[in-house]
Every structure is written in structure tokens, then in C-alpha cells.
Design a protein around this motif. Structure first.
Motif, PDB file in Angstrom:
ATOM      1  N   SER A   1      44.717  -8.457   4.869  1.00  0.00           N
ATOM      2  CA  SER A   1      43.455  -8.905   5.469  1.00  0.00           C
ATOM      3  C   SER A   1      42.309  -8.770   4.484  1.00  0.00           C
ATOM      4  CB  SER A   1      43.148  -8.111   6.737  1.00  0.00           C
ATOM      5  OG  SER A   1      44.107  -8.392   7.731  1.00  0.00           O
ATOM      6  N   LYS A   2      42.298  -7.669   3.758  1.00  0.00           N
ATOM      7  CA  LYS A   2      41.263  -7.443   2.737  1.00  0.00           C
ATOM      8  C   LYS A   2      41.371  -8.494   1.635  1.00  0.00           C
ATOM      9  CE  LYS A   2      38.292  -4.624   0.532  1.00  0.00           C
ATOM     10  NZ  LYS A   2      36.896  -4.640   0.863  1.00  0.00           N
ATOM     11  N   GLN A   3      42.597  -8.794   1.216  1.00  0.00           N
ATOM     12  CA  GLN A   3      42.820  -9.814   0.184  1.00  0.00           C
ATOM     13  C   GLN A   3      42.338 -11.178   0.659  1.00  0.00           C
ATOM     14  OE1 GLN A   3      47.034  -9.432  -0.517  1.00  0.00           O
ATOM     15  NE2 GLN A   3      46.758  -7.922  -2.138  1.00  0.00           N
ATOM     16  N   LYS A   4      42.608 -11.504   1.918  1.00  0.00           N
ATOM     17  CA  LYS A   4      42.178 -12.782   2.485  1.00  0.00           C
ATOM     18  C   LYS A   4      40.652 -12.864   2.508  1.00  0.00           C
ATOM     19  CE  LYS A   4      42.787 -15.445   6.759  1.00  0.00           C
ATOM     20  NZ  LYS A   4      43.344 -15.399   8.110  1.00  0.00           N
ATOM     21  N   GLY A   5      40.000 -11.785   2.908  1.00  0.00           N
ATOM     22  CA  GLY A   5      38.542 -11.745   2.944  1.00  0.00           C
ATOM     23  C   GLY A   5      37.936 -11.872   1.555  1.00  0.00           C
ATOM     24  N   THR A   6      38.513 -11.179   0.598  1.00  0.00           N
ATOM     25  CA  THR A   6      38.035 -11.245  -0.786  1.00  0.00           C
ATOM     26  C   THR A   6      38.214 -12.645  -1.350  1.00  0.00           C
ATOM     27  OG1 THR A   6      38.485  -8.895  -1.144  1.00  0.00           O
ATOM     28  CG2 THR A   6      38.333 -10.284  -3.101  1.00  0.00           C
ATOM     29  N   ALA A   7      39.346 -13.268  -1.065  1.00  0.00           N
ATOM     30  CA  ALA A   7      39.589 -14.639  -1.535  1.00  0.00           C
ATOM     31  C   ALA A   7      38.575 -15.606  -0.931  1.00  0.00           C
ATOM     32  CB  ALA A   7      41.015 -15.066  -1.196  1.00  0.00           C
TER      33      ALA A   7
ATOM     34  N   GLU B   1      35.482 -14.848   0.180  1.00  0.00           N
ATOM     35  CA  GLU B   1      34.192 -14.575  -0.447  1.00  0.00           C
ATOM     36  C   GLU B   1      34.118 -15.210  -1.836  1.00  0.00           C
ATOM     37  OE1 GLU B   1      33.232 -10.410  -0.547  1.00  0.00           O
ATOM     38  OE2 GLU B   1      33.568 -10.182   1.604  1.00  0.00           O
ATOM     39  N   SER B   2      35.175 -15.069  -2.622  1.00  0.00           N
ATOM     40  CA  SER B   2      35.204 -15.631  -3.974  1.00  0.00           C
ATOM     41  C   SER B   2      35.117 -17.153  -3.955  1.00  0.00           C
ATOM     42  CB  SER B   2      36.456 -15.175  -4.717  1.00  0.00           C
ATOM     43  OG  SER B   2      36.449 -13.768  -4.861  1.00  0.00           O
ATOM     44  N   ALA B   3      35.851 -17.780  -3.041  1.00  0.00           N
ATOM     45  CA  ALA B   3      35.811 -19.239  -2.918  1.00  0.00           C
ATOM     46  C   ALA B   3      34.427 -19.702  -2.468  1.00  0.00           C
ATOM     47  CB  ALA B   3      36.881 -19.717  -1.940  1.00  0.00           C
ATOM     48  N   LEU B   4      33.822 -18.958  -1.561  1.00  0.00           N
ATOM     49  CA  LEU B   4      32.487 -19.285  -1.076  1.00  0.00           C
ATOM     50  C   LEU B   4      31.459 -19.156  -2.198  1.00  0.00           C
ATOM     51  CD1 LEU B   4      30.779 -20.075   1.347  1.00  0.00           C
ATOM     52  CD2 LEU B   4      30.763 -17.667   2.029  1.00  0.00           C
ATOM     53  N   VAL B   5      31.554 -18.097  -2.985  1.00  0.00           N
ATOM     54  CA  VAL B   5      30.656 -17.918  -4.135  1.00  0.00           C
ATOM     55  C   VAL B   5      30.791 -19.101  -5.088  1.00  0.00           C
ATOM     56  CG1 VAL B   5      30.283 -16.559  -6.238  1.00  0.00           C
ATOM     57  CG2 VAL B   5      30.427 -15.415  -4.024  1.00  0.00           C
ATOM     58  N   ALA B   6      32.009 -19.486  -5.414  1.00  0.00           N
ATOM     59  CA  ALA B   6      32.219 -20.609  -6.342  1.00  0.00           C
ATOM     60  C   ALA B   6      31.592 -21.888  -5.795  1.00  0.00           C
ATOM     61  CB  ALA B   6      33.713 -20.807  -6.600  1.00  0.00           C
ATOM     62  N   TYR B   7      31.788 -22.146  -4.515  1.00  0.00           N
ATOM     63  CA  TYR B   7      31.225 -23.351  -3.901  1.00  0.00           C
ATOM     64  C   TYR B   7      29.693 -23.318  -3.942  1.00  0.00           C
ATOM     65  CZ  TYR B   7      30.321 -27.108  -0.617  1.00  0.00           C
ATOM     66  OH  TYR B   7      29.859 -28.272  -0.042  1.00  0.00           O
ATOM     67  N   LEU B   8      29.103 -22.194  -3.531  1.00  0.00           N
ATOM     68  CA  LEU B   8      27.642 -22.086  -3.498  1.00  0.00           C
ATOM     69  C   LEU B   8      27.037 -22.133  -4.899  1.00  0.00           C
ATOM     70  CD1 LEU B   8      27.188 -19.460  -0.655  1.00  0.00           C
ATOM     71  CD2 LEU B   8      26.746 -21.930  -0.551  1.00  0.00           C
ATOM     72  N   ARG B   9      27.720 -21.574  -5.882  1.00  0.00           N
ATOM     73  CA  ARG B   9      27.228 -21.677  -7.260  1.00  0.00           C
ATOM     74  C   ARG B   9      27.165 -23.127  -7.715  1.00  0.00           C
ATOM     75  NH1 ARG B   9      30.319 -16.650 -10.326  1.00  0.00           N
ATOM     76  NH2 ARG B   9      28.860 -15.033  -9.621  1.00  0.00           N
ATOM     77  N   GLU B  10      28.156 -23.907  -7.331  1.00  0.00           N
ATOM     78  CA  GLU B  10      28.197 -25.312  -7.749  1.00  0.00           C
ATOM     79  C   GLU B  10      27.208 -26.175  -6.967  1.00  0.00           C
ATOM     80  OE1 GLU B  10      31.240 -29.125  -7.949  1.00  0.00           O
ATOM     81  OE2 GLU B  10      32.084 -27.121  -7.642  1.00  0.00           O
ATOM     82  N   HIS B  11      27.044 -25.914  -5.667  1.00  0.00           N
ATOM     83  CA  HIS B  11      26.281 -26.821  -4.813  1.00  0.00           C
ATOM     84  C   HIS B  11      24.928 -26.287  -4.364  1.00  0.00           C
ATOM     85  CE1 HIS B  11      29.642 -29.610  -4.458  1.00  0.00           C
ATOM     86  NE2 HIS B  11      30.417 -28.535  -4.340  1.00  0.00           N
ATOM     87  N   HIS B  12      24.623 -25.023  -4.659  1.00  0.00           N
ATOM     88  CA  HIS B  12      23.374 -24.437  -4.147  1.00  0.00           C
ATOM     89  C   HIS B  12      22.586 -23.717  -5.236  1.00  0.00           C
ATOM     90  CE1 HIS B  12      20.523 -22.546  -1.491  1.00  0.00           C
ATOM     91  NE2 HIS B  12      20.960 -21.348  -1.811  1.00  0.00           N
ATOM     92  N   ASP B  13      23.145 -22.656  -5.772  1.00  0.00           N
ATOM     93  CA  ASP B  13      22.421 -21.832  -6.747  1.00  0.00           C
ATOM     94  C   ASP B  13      23.433 -21.115  -7.633  1.00  0.00           C
ATOM     95  OD1 ASP B  13      21.050 -19.761  -8.096  1.00  0.00           O
ATOM     96  OD2 ASP B  13      19.717 -19.391  -6.409  1.00  0.00           O
ATOM     97  N   PRO B  14      23.342 -21.324  -8.958  1.00  0.00           N
ATOM     98  CA  PRO B  14      24.310 -20.667  -9.856  1.00  0.00           C
ATOM     99  C   PRO B  14      24.229 -19.146  -9.851  1.00  0.00           C
ATOM    100  CG  PRO B  14      22.817 -22.140 -11.074  1.00  0.00           C
ATOM    101  CD  PRO B  14      22.430 -22.212  -9.637  1.00  0.00           C
ATOM    102  N   GLY B  15      23.185 -18.594  -9.248  1.00  0.00           N
ATOM    103  CA  GLY B  15      23.039 -17.140  -9.211  1.00  0.00           C
ATOM    104  C   GLY B  15      23.684 -16.465  -8.018  1.00  0.00           C
ATOM    105  N   VAL B  16      24.333 -17.203  -7.142  1.00  0.00           N
ATOM    106  CA  VAL B  16      24.991 -16.598  -5.979  1.00  0.00           C
ATOM    107  C   VAL B  16      26.062 -15.628  -6.472  1.00  0.00           C
ATOM    108  CG1 VAL B  16      26.463 -17.053  -3.976  1.00  0.00           C
ATOM    109  CG2 VAL B  16      24.518 -18.555  -4.459  1.00  0.00           C
ATOM    110  N   HIS B  17      26.138 -14.462  -5.827  1.00  0.00           N
ATOM    111  CA  HIS B  17      27.143 -13.469  -6.212  1.00  0.00           C
ATOM    112  C   HIS B  17      27.509 -12.587  -5.023  1.00  0.00           C
ATOM    113  CE1 HIS B  17      23.272 -11.392  -6.788  1.00  0.00           C
ATOM    114  NE2 HIS B  17      23.934 -10.318  -6.412  1.00  0.00           N
TER     115      HIS B  17
END
Length: 138
Positions: free
Chosen positions: A8-14, A16-32
Motif C-alpha cells: 500500500s505504501k509503495q502504491k501511494g509513493t508511486a 505521488e511520484s507520477a502526480l509530481v511528474a505530471y504537475l511538473r510538466e503541465h503546471h509548475d516545474p517546482g512541484v515536489h
């Protein structure tokens, strides 16, 4: 790099990581991703404009809990809005759900309306250009 033995933790981390990548590309490169802070948690992600983000990728969706947590974390983070970004099963990041309570959504829409009216009255050419750009992006 140490991996978690908790699926479950791995799924949540994955998620979050996918969401960060998407938001960096489409919203703000500083998302972390944020470091978790226990009772004074400030949300899972930083850099989603004006929001504390609670990212959720769970089989059983409990919106009331997610929104309460996001609103608490927005206060801790000093952000005006909290939202949960919930993974949609069997879909990619762009098909996930951004969820907030109606009270928060009305505050956000009122702010957007007021800021657009102010921009339109101060610089109508810039307003029209930005309006066109965002309508075409939809």
C-alpha cells in the motif's frame, strides 16, 4: 535506495511520484513531494498553486476523510486551499480526481472571478490573450 515491504505504501509513493511528474510538466516545474511531518503535516505535495495536496491511491475511497485531512494540512502549510488528488483505478494521472468540499471550491471560484475581473478592468488586452490561451488548452 531502500524499498518498502508495504504494498500500500509503495502504491501511494508511486502515485505521488507520477502526480509530481505530471504537475511538473503541465503546471509548475517546482512541484515536489513533501517530507511527512506527523501531526503538523503540510500535505503530500508542494507547488500546486495555492493548494496543499493530499494524494490518495486507495482501493476504498473515503472522500470525507481526504477532504478533512487536506483542509487541515492547508492550514499547516499556510495555503488558502486544500484538495485531495485521488487516483482513478486503471487510469493515468490525467484521469485522476481533484476533490475539495463545496465551501473550499466556492472560495476558489470567487477568488478566480475577482482576480479575472480585476485583470480585465486593468488590462483588457492581456486578459483577452490569456483567456484565449486557456480556452484553447482545454
Amino acid at each position: 535506495m531502500r524499498t518498502s515491504s508495504n504494498p500500500s505504501k509503495q502504491k501511494g509513493t508511486a502515485w505521488e511520484s507520477a502526480l509530481v511528474a505530471y504537475l511538473r510538466e503541465h503546471h509548475d516545474p517546482g512541484v515536489h513531494r513533501n517530507v511527512q511531518m506527523g501531526a503538523r503535516d503540510i500535505g503530500d505535495l508542494a507547488g500546486y498553486y495555492l493548494h496543499a495536496v493530499e494524494a490518495k491511491a486507495e482501493k476504498t475511497i473515503t472522500l470525507a476523510d481526504y477532504i478533512a485531512q487536506a483542509n487541515r494540512e492547508a492550514i499547516h502549510a499556510g495555503q488558502p486551499f486544500g484538495c485531495a488528488v485521488v487516483k482513478r483505478r486503471m487510469k493515468g494521472v490525467a484521469d485522476g480526481y481533484v476533490v475539495r468540499d463545496v465551501r473550499t471550491d466556492v472560495r476558489l471560484i470567487n477568488r478566480l472571478r475577482d482576480m479575472e475581473e480585476a485583470l480585465q478592468s486593468e488590462n483588457s488586452a492581456l486578459y483577452e490573450s490569456l483567456d484565449k490561451q486557456h480556452r484553447e488548452a482545454a
